[in-house]
Write a protein that holds these residues in place. Structure first.
Motif, mmCIF file in Angstrom:
data_model
loop_
_atom_site.group_PDB
_atom_site.id
_atom_site.type_symbol
_atom_site.label_atom_id
_atom_site.label_comp_id
_atom_site.label_asym_id
_atom_site.label_seq_id
_atom_site.Cartn_x
_atom_site.Cartn_y
_atom_site.Cartn_z
ATOM 1 N N ASP A 24 0.878 -1.165 0.000
ATOM 2 C CA ASP A 24 0.000 0.000 0.000
ATOM 3 C C ASP A 24 0.919 1.220 0.000
ATOM 4 O OD1 ASP A 24 -1.472 2.248 0.822
ATOM 5 O OD2 ASP A 24 -2.732 1.078 2.171
ATOM 6 N N MET A 25 1.009 1.903 -1.138
ATOM 7 C CA MET A 25 2.001 2.973 -1.278
ATOM 8 C C MET A 25 1.707 4.169 -0.376
ATOM 9 S SD MET A 25 4.344 1.739 -3.055
ATOM 10 C CE MET A 25 5.357 3.190 -3.237
ATOM 11 N N ALA A 26 0.460 4.464 -0.130
ATOM 12 C CA ALA A 26 0.142 5.578 0.778
ATOM 13 C C ALA A 26 0.663 5.265 2.180
ATOM 14 C CB ALA A 26 -1.359 5.834 0.802
ATOM 15 N N LYS A 27 0.412 4.057 2.657
ATOM 16 C CA LYS A 27 0.893 3.650 3.985
ATOM 17 C C LYS A 27 2.414 3.561 3.989
ATOM 18 C CE LYS A 27 0.207 1.026 8.013
ATOM 19 N NZ LYS A 27 1.040 1.827 8.865
ATOM 20 N N PHE A 28 2.989 2.990 2.934
ATOM 21 C CA PHE A 28 4.441 2.855 2.819
ATOM 22 C C PHE A 28 5.107 4.232 2.925
ATOM 23 C CE2 PHE A 28 8.262 2.864 0.105
ATOM 24 C CZ PHE A 28 9.008 1.870 0.728
ATOM 25 N N ASN A 29 4.620 5.193 2.156
ATOM 26 C CA ASN A 29 5.214 6.538 2.179
ATOM 27 C C ASN A 29 4.987 7.234 3.514
ATOM 28 O OD1 ASN A 29 6.428 6.608 -0.390
ATOM 29 N ND2 ASN A 29 4.418 6.925 -1.326
ATOM 30 N N GLN A 30 3.818 7.040 4.102
ATOM 31 C CA GLN A 30 3.545 7.630 5.420
ATOM 32 C C GLN A 30 4.511 7.064 6.457
ATOM 33 O OE1 GLN A 30 -0.433 6.910 6.788
ATOM 34 N NE2 GLN A 30 -0.094 7.911 8.743
ATOM 35 N N ASP A 31 4.683 5.754 6.454
ATOM 36 C CA ASP A 31 5.590 5.117 7.418
ATOM 37 C C ASP A 31 7.036 5.511 7.151
ATOM 38 O OD1 ASP A 31 3.398 3.904 8.563
ATOM 39 O OD2 ASP A 31 3.770 1.947 7.659
ATOM 40 N N LYS A 32 7.426 5.501 5.894
ATOM 41 C CA LYS A 32 8.808 5.821 5.511
ATOM 42 C C LYS A 32 9.186 7.238 5.923
ATOM 43 C CE LYS A 32 9.565 6.730 1.253
ATOM 44 N NZ LYS A 32 9.716 6.752 -0.195
ATOM 45 N N ASP A 33 8.245 8.149 5.830
ATOM 46 C CA ASP A 33 8.518 9.557 6.123
ATOM 47 C C ASP A 33 8.167 9.961 7.552
ATOM 48 O OD1 ASP A 33 9.378 9.871 3.495
ATOM 49 O OD2 ASP A 33 7.391 10.445 2.784
#
Length: 100
Positions: free
Chosen positions: A32-41
Motif C-alpha cells: 500500500d504505497m500511501a501507507k508505505f510513504n507515510q511510514d517511511k517519512d
C-alpha cells in the motif's frame, strides 16, 4: 510479511538503493504505497534510522555489510576468503586480513 521479497529487490539492484528503487520495489511487491510513504517519512522511522546511524558510528561501522566476529571487524567481509577468516577467528587465530 514481505520483508524478504522487498529486501531482495532493494539489494539486488545495482548500486546503492535510490529513492526511485525503494519506491519501485514497494510497488512491485504490492505494498500500500500511501501507507508505505507515510511510514517511511514518519518521525518514528527517522528516529530509528538515526539511532542505527549513531550505533554504527559508536561501533566504528562505516559500510554495509559489515561482519563483526568475536569482536573483530572483517575488513573485506564479502570475499572468497570470508569463510577461512571466520574459521580462523572462531579458533582464536588472528588473521592478517582483519582490522584491529
Amino acid at each position: 510479511g514481505k520483508f524478504v521479497e522487498y529486501h531482495h529487490l532493494i539489494y539486488g539492484a545495482a548500486g546503492a538503493p535510490t529513492p526511485q528503487v525503494v519506491d519501485a520495489a514497494a510497488q512491485r511487491i504490492g505494498l500500500d504505497m500511501a501507507k508505505f510513504n507515510q511510514d517511511k517519512d514518519s518521525d518514528a522511522a527517522r528516529a530509528k534510522l538515526q539511532a542505527d546511524i549513531d550505533q554504527a558510528a559508536e561501533l566504528k561501522i562505516y559500510s554495509t555489510p559489515t561482519i563483526i566476529l568475536n569482536g573483530r571487524v572483517l575488513s573485506s567481509p564479502l570475499t572468497p576468503h570470508t569463510d577461512i577468516i571466520a574459521q580462523q577467528l572462531l579458533r582464536g587465530a588472528t588473521p592478517q586480513s582483519i582490522d584491529n
